[in-house]
Design a protein around this motif. Structure first.
Motif, PDB file in Angstrom:
ATOM      1  N   THR A 102     -36.099  86.113  68.995  1.00  0.00           N
ATOM      2  CA  THR A 102     -35.506  85.052  68.168  1.00  0.00           C
ATOM      3  C   THR A 102     -34.698  85.587  66.996  1.00  0.00           C
ATOM      4  OG1 THR A 102     -37.356  84.813  66.587  1.00  0.00           O
ATOM      5  CG2 THR A 102     -37.534  83.642  68.706  1.00  0.00           C
ATOM      6  N   LEU A 103     -34.769  86.887  66.742  1.00  0.00           N
ATOM      7  CA  LEU A 103     -34.150  87.449  65.537  1.00  0.00           C
ATOM      8  C   LEU A 103     -32.675  87.785  65.759  1.00  0.00           C
ATOM      9  CD1 LEU A 103     -37.076  89.733  64.293  1.00  0.00           C
ATOM     10  CD2 LEU A 103     -36.570  87.346  63.704  1.00  0.00           C
ATOM     11  N   HIS A 104     -31.949  86.807  66.226  1.00  0.00           N
ATOM     12  CA  HIS A 104     -30.512  86.947  66.449  1.00  0.00           C
ATOM     13  C   HIS A 104     -29.941  85.527  66.562  1.00  0.00           C
ATOM     14  CE1 HIS A 104     -30.855  85.799  70.718  1.00  0.00           C
ATOM     15  NE2 HIS A 104     -32.001  86.471  70.680  1.00  0.00           N
ATOM     16  N   TYR A 106     -27.777  84.113  64.696  1.00  0.00           N
ATOM     17  CA  TYR A 106     -27.727  83.469  63.386  1.00  0.00           C
ATOM     18  C   TYR A 106     -26.452  82.630  63.184  1.00  0.00           C
ATOM     19  CZ  TYR A 106     -31.763  86.312  62.049  1.00  0.00           C
ATOM     20  OH  TYR A 106     -33.013  86.876  61.971  1.00  0.00           O
ATOM     21  N   GLU A 125     -28.206  87.622  56.127  1.00  0.00           N
ATOM     22  CA  GLU A 125     -28.875  88.250  57.272  1.00  0.00           C
ATOM     23  C   GLU A 125     -30.007  89.159  56.819  1.00  0.00           C
ATOM     24  OE1 GLU A 125     -27.896  90.832  61.308  1.00  0.00           O
ATOM     25  OE2 GLU A 125     -26.274  89.811  60.223  1.00  0.00           O
ATOM     26  N   ARG A 129     -33.901  88.668  58.144  1.00  0.00           N
ATOM     27  CA  ARG A 129     -34.623  89.728  58.847  1.00  0.00           C
ATOM     28  C   ARG A 129     -35.816  90.231  58.032  1.00  0.00           C
ATOM     29  NH1 ARG A 129     -32.338  91.287  63.436  1.00  0.00           N
ATOM     30  NH2 ARG A 129     -30.139  90.765  63.832  1.00  0.00           N
ATOM     31  N   CYS A 132     -38.466  87.768  58.396  1.00  0.00           N
ATOM     32  CA  CYS A 132     -38.765  87.481  59.792  1.00  0.00           C
ATOM     33  C   CYS A 132     -38.547  85.996  60.116  1.00  0.00           C
ATOM     34  CB  CYS A 132     -40.207  87.882  60.117  1.00  0.00           C
ATOM     35  SG  CYS A 132     -40.527  88.172  61.858  1.00  0.00           S
ATOM     36  N   GLY A 134     -36.375  83.494  62.535  1.00  0.00           N
ATOM     37  CA  GLY A 134     -35.648  83.525  63.786  1.00  0.00           C
ATOM     38  C   GLY A 134     -34.835  82.268  64.029  1.00  0.00           C
ATOM     39  N   CYS A 143     -34.331  76.777  62.925  1.00  0.00           N
ATOM     40  CA  CYS A 143     -34.843  78.114  62.635  1.00  0.00           C
ATOM     41  C   CYS A 143     -36.350  78.119  62.865  1.00  0.00           C
ATOM     42  CB  CYS A 143     -34.537  78.526  61.195  1.00  0.00           C
ATOM     43  SG  CYS A 143     -35.433  77.579  59.943  1.00  0.00           S
ATOM     44  N   TRP A 146     -41.525  82.699  61.019  1.00  0.00           N
ATOM     45  CA  TRP A 146     -42.699  83.358  61.579  1.00  0.00           C
ATOM     46  C   TRP A 146     -43.685  83.721  60.474  1.00  0.00           C
ATOM     47  CZ3 TRP A 146     -43.262  82.688  66.489  1.00  0.00           C
ATOM     48  CH2 TRP A 146     -42.142  82.627  67.341  1.00  0.00           C
TER      49      TRP A 146
END
Length: 359
Positions: A102-104, A106, A125, A129, A132, A134, A143, A146
């Motif tokens: 999920t970390l993309h 954006y 960004e 990140r 955390c 996502g 979004c 986490w």
């Protein structure tokens, strides 16, 4: 006499159903009551009717396990329990591979787009990140915050939808809040929430901790005031219980409640002291806020966002180097622009154009 002393409040019309402290939907939350009318639970002890989309349920047993100092000491307490107290079930976790996926994306994440409009793409960004955060496919633009604990294990993720322009939560036609473990339909999942941003504590041992309610607020405040480790409770009650608070033992903590929540958060100070936490509460906003701000439930991020980013960078430098203010005053310097402040090297880039001498 009822077999159980603590029961969900029987339905007595809409007044007996409340707003869920987690999904924030109205008239869907049943609170637990004491049939002997000797004890009153906090407002977050109860069950949400939306079992699939929310699933929040804090029982009296779990509450007393987290807050043993509140456990009734009446002689009939143990006699009326059907079974001996069992140790709490261990927390369940979500696989790191699932989180990484999920970390993309954006560019289609509304929260990122809002942060980008305020702080630029690189800083937006970095914050996403670092904390955390996502991108979720559950709603277009959503979004997922986490919840990563102090040991780097992911407890769950709160899925939310924001407006890319205003940065406000989308509440129409319904309040867009859900949970990753519920959406993934993980069987037998035992949710034990932790602070959002908790994973940043080990790498910032020398910094004081600042607690806020909203995950978005933690992100924004971390940009303006990086000298703190900003954590979010995830709600008015959220993680303000003994089980979750133990990770802050030995830390200096400042509580920044939303407007209207100061009294409730102040009641947590004795508990925090008993856990070895040096805690204070910031109530300046309650003293200066007008009725409009109070009715809107403003938090510290709403005020920080009124500060121009360039001015915020300068003030951050002045807090670290107080003599800089005297230098600016003596030379009658005026701030023109700040291209970027790098907190790791404590330098301003392109410094030759940052201050304009009025002399």
């Amino acid at each position: 006499m009822s077999e159980h002393r603590f029961i969900l409040q029987p339905y007595r019309g809409v007044g007996s159903r409340h707003t869920c402290p987690v999904c924030h939907k109205k008239r869907c939350f049943s609170r637990y009551i004491d049939t002997e009318k000797q004890f009153t639970f906090p407002d977050d002890v109860g069950r949400c009717d939306h079992e699939q989309s929310c699933g929040y349920h804090l029982t009296p047993k779990e509450y007393f396990e987290r807050n043993p100092q509140d456990k009734p000491k009446h002689s009939d307490w143990s006699a009326r329990r059907a079974t001996p107290t069992e140790p709490p079930n261990p927390a369940s976790y979500i696989a790191a591979e699932t989180v990484a996926q999920t970390l993309h994306g954006y560019d289609r994440n509304n929260l990122f787009l809002f942060l980008k409009s305020k702080f630029g793409s690189d800083d937006a960004e970095r914050m996403m990140r670092e904390y955390c955060v996502g991108t979720s496919k559950h709603w277009p633009g959503a979004c997922v915050f986490w919840q990563t604990d102090i040991n780097g294990r992911v407890r769950t993720g709160k899925v939310m939808l924001y407006d890319a322009g205003s940065g406000k939560r989308v509440k129409e036609p319904f309040n867009h809040v859900s949970w990753a473990h519920s959406l993934m339909k993980l069987p037998g999942y035992n949710l034990r929430q932790c602070f959002f941003g908790e994973h940043l504590l080990p790498m910032n041992r020398g910094k004081p901790v600042a607690l806020v309610e909203s995950e978005k607020t933690a992100l924004i405040a971390s940009w303006y005031l990086p000298e703190y480790v900003w954590l979010a409770t995830g709600g008015k009650s959220g993680c303000l219980n003994a089980d979750a608070l133990r990770v802050l033992r030995g830390r200096q903590v400042i509580l920044y409640p939303d407007l209207g929540a100061t009294k409730q958060w102040r009641q947590k100070l004795p508990l925090m002291k008993s856990l070895g936490i040096e805690a204070t509460i910031f109530n300046f906003m309650d003293d200066v806020a007008d009725d409009t701000d109070k009715s809107a439930g403003y938090d510290i991020a709403d005020y920080l966002l009124q500060i121009e980013p360039d001015q915020a960078v300068l003030q951050s430098m002045i807090r670290k180097y107080p003599m800089l203010q005297k230098f600016i005053d003596d030379l009658q310097l005026e701030l023109v622009s700040v291209e970027r402040y790098d907190p790791t090297t404590e330098t301003l880039l392109s410094t030759s154009n940052n201050l304009n001498n009025e002399k």
